[in-house]
Design a protein around this motif. Structure first.
Motif, PDB file in Angstrom:
ATOM      1  N   THR A 157       0.754  -1.087   0.010  1.00 31.07           N
ATOM      2  CA  THR A 157      -0.086   0.180  -0.038  1.00 31.07           C
ATOM      3  C   THR A 157       0.820   1.211  -0.199  1.00 31.07           C
ATOM      4  O   THR A 157       1.818   1.398   0.684  1.00 31.07           O
ATOM      5  CB  THR A 157      -0.932   0.073   1.247  1.00 31.07           C
ATOM      6  N   SER A 158       0.824   1.928  -0.988  1.00 28.21           N
ATOM      7  CA  SER A 158       1.646   3.165  -1.225  1.00 28.21           C
ATOM      8  C   SER A 158       3.087   2.742  -1.245  1.00 28.21           C
ATOM      9  O   SER A 158       3.210   1.727  -1.973  1.00 28.21           O
ATOM     10  CB  SER A 158       1.300   4.193  -0.016  1.00 28.21           C
ATOM     11  N   SER A 159       4.014   3.237  -0.337  1.00 24.39           N
ATOM     12  CA  SER A 159       5.138   2.501  -0.330  1.00 24.39           C
ATOM     13  C   SER A 159       5.557   1.558   0.608  1.00 24.39           C
ATOM     14  O   SER A 159       6.573   1.132   0.945  1.00 24.39           O
ATOM     15  CB  SER A 159       6.408   3.727  -0.144  1.00 24.39           C
ATOM     16  N   ASP A 160       4.275   1.354   1.407  1.00 26.83           N
ATOM     17  CA  ASP A 160       4.741   0.306   2.409  1.00 26.83           C
ATOM     18  C   ASP A 160       4.256  -1.208   2.116  1.00 26.83           C
ATOM     19  O   ASP A 160       3.220  -1.103   1.237  1.00 26.83           O
ATOM     20  CB  ASP A 160       3.630   0.685   3.726  1.00 26.83           C
ATOM     21  N   VAL A 161       5.152  -1.963   2.523  1.00 25.69           N
ATOM     22  CA  VAL A 161       5.118  -3.652   2.093  1.00 25.69           C
ATOM     23  C   VAL A 161       4.955  -4.586   3.288  1.00 25.69           C
ATOM     24  O   VAL A 161       5.718  -4.043   4.081  1.00 25.69           O
ATOM     25  CB  VAL A 161       5.912  -3.925   1.308  1.00 25.69           C
ATOM     26  N   VAL A 162       3.857  -5.142   3.693  1.00 23.43           N
ATOM     27  CA  VAL A 162       3.791  -6.031   4.748  1.00 23.43           C
ATOM     28  C   VAL A 162       3.471  -7.300   4.230  1.00 23.43           C
ATOM     29  O   VAL A 162       2.474  -7.623   3.374  1.00 23.43           O
ATOM     30  CB  VAL A 162       2.504  -5.638   5.510  1.00 23.43           C
ATOM     31  N   GLU A 163       4.087  -8.297   4.950  1.00 24.71           N
ATOM     32  CA  GLU A 163       4.015  -9.789   4.333  1.00 24.71           C
ATOM     33  C   GLU A 163       3.038 -10.510   5.432  1.00 24.71           C
ATOM     34  O   GLU A 163       3.113 -10.127   6.598  1.00 24.71           O
ATOM     35  CB  GLU A 163       5.423 -10.366   4.450  1.00 24.71           C
ATOM     36  N   VAL A 164       2.001 -11.092   4.702  1.00 25.66           N
ATOM     37  CA  VAL A 164       1.230 -11.794   5.734  1.00 25.66           C
ATOM     38  C   VAL A 164       0.757 -13.169   5.538  1.00 25.66           C
ATOM     39  O   VAL A 164       1.123 -13.535   4.270  1.00 25.66           O
ATOM     40  CB  VAL A 164      -0.204 -10.898   5.746  1.00 25.66           C
ATOM     41  N   ASP A 165       0.392 -13.886   6.335  1.00 21.99           N
ATOM     42  CA  ASP A 165       0.156 -15.197   5.907  1.00 21.99           C
ATOM     43  C   ASP A 165      -1.234 -15.713   5.526  1.00 21.99           C
ATOM     44  O   ASP A 165      -2.306 -15.405   6.231  1.00 21.99           O
ATOM     45  CB  ASP A 165       0.418 -16.113   7.243  1.00 21.99           C
TER      46      ASP A 165
END
Length: 194
Positions: free
Chosen positions: A111-119
């Motif tokens: 989202t935007s410049s943010d990256v979050v890895e999720v399961d």
């Protein structure tokens, strides 16, 4: 250089002021309802960039503890069964039925410049949504969401980022779920009568 000259030069300098940074406030106001269809009771459905693809029909569910992926998204991302790792805990669907997951897979959500890895837990069940994002994603980004305002807000690099929901898509998903439900109920009643 004389001391008098140093004092004169220093006195011409403006005093340094402490820089006070105001904390970001994540909230919603009446202005956030502008461009929403009122009165309504729509779910918050957004588009997210998952594994490098813009994925529509993603439900934001604050009440869920796991991110869910449905077969349409799994196939759309060209994932294979061997990409899944084991996930043994059964889940309860919206309809109250127990669903056995096919497995889980860790994927990035940007989202935007943010990256979050999720399961994501992959379930082989019908849903009008392609995926559900839940508390793990919400908490990782420090998201505050509002179905009333049809928005998601979170802090990023000193500013508040907004993701706006799609009420039209939310309503299409609701209609699809309602149209799908009678088929399941009529099939169940036929099976009971046999």
């Amino acid at each position: 250089m004389s001391v008098a000259r140093l004092l004169t030069e220093d006195s011409n300098l403006e005093p340094k002021r402490a820089r006070i940074e105001a904390p970001l406030v994540l909230g919603f106001s009446a202005d956030d309802k502008i461009r929403t269809i009122q009165l309504y009771d729509d779910a918050l459905v957004i588009t997210l960039r998952i594994e490098g693809y813009d994925v529509k029909r993603v439900l934001v569910d604050q009440g869920s503890t796991v991110e869910i992926m449905y077969p349409d998204l799994y196939k759309g991302l060209n994932l294979k069964l061997e990409d899944l790792t084991t996930y043994d805990s059964p889940l309860v669907s919206f309809e109250g039925k127990t669903v056995n997951p096919r497995g889980q897979i860790r994927l990035p959500i940007q989202t935007s410049s943010d990256v979050v890895e999720v399961d994501f837990i992959m379930v082989n069940a019908y849903s009008p949504y392609t995926a559900i994002v839940a508390r793990p994603w919400l908490h990782a980004l420090e998201v505050v969401s509002s179905t009333l305002h049809q928005k998601v807000k979170y802090p990023s690099n000193g500013q508040v980022i907004e993701i706006v929901g799609n009420q039209s898509m939310a309503r299409q998903c609701m209609v699809a779920a309602i149209l799908h439900r009678p088929n399941a109920e009529s099939l169940a009643s036929v099976e009971r009568n046999l």
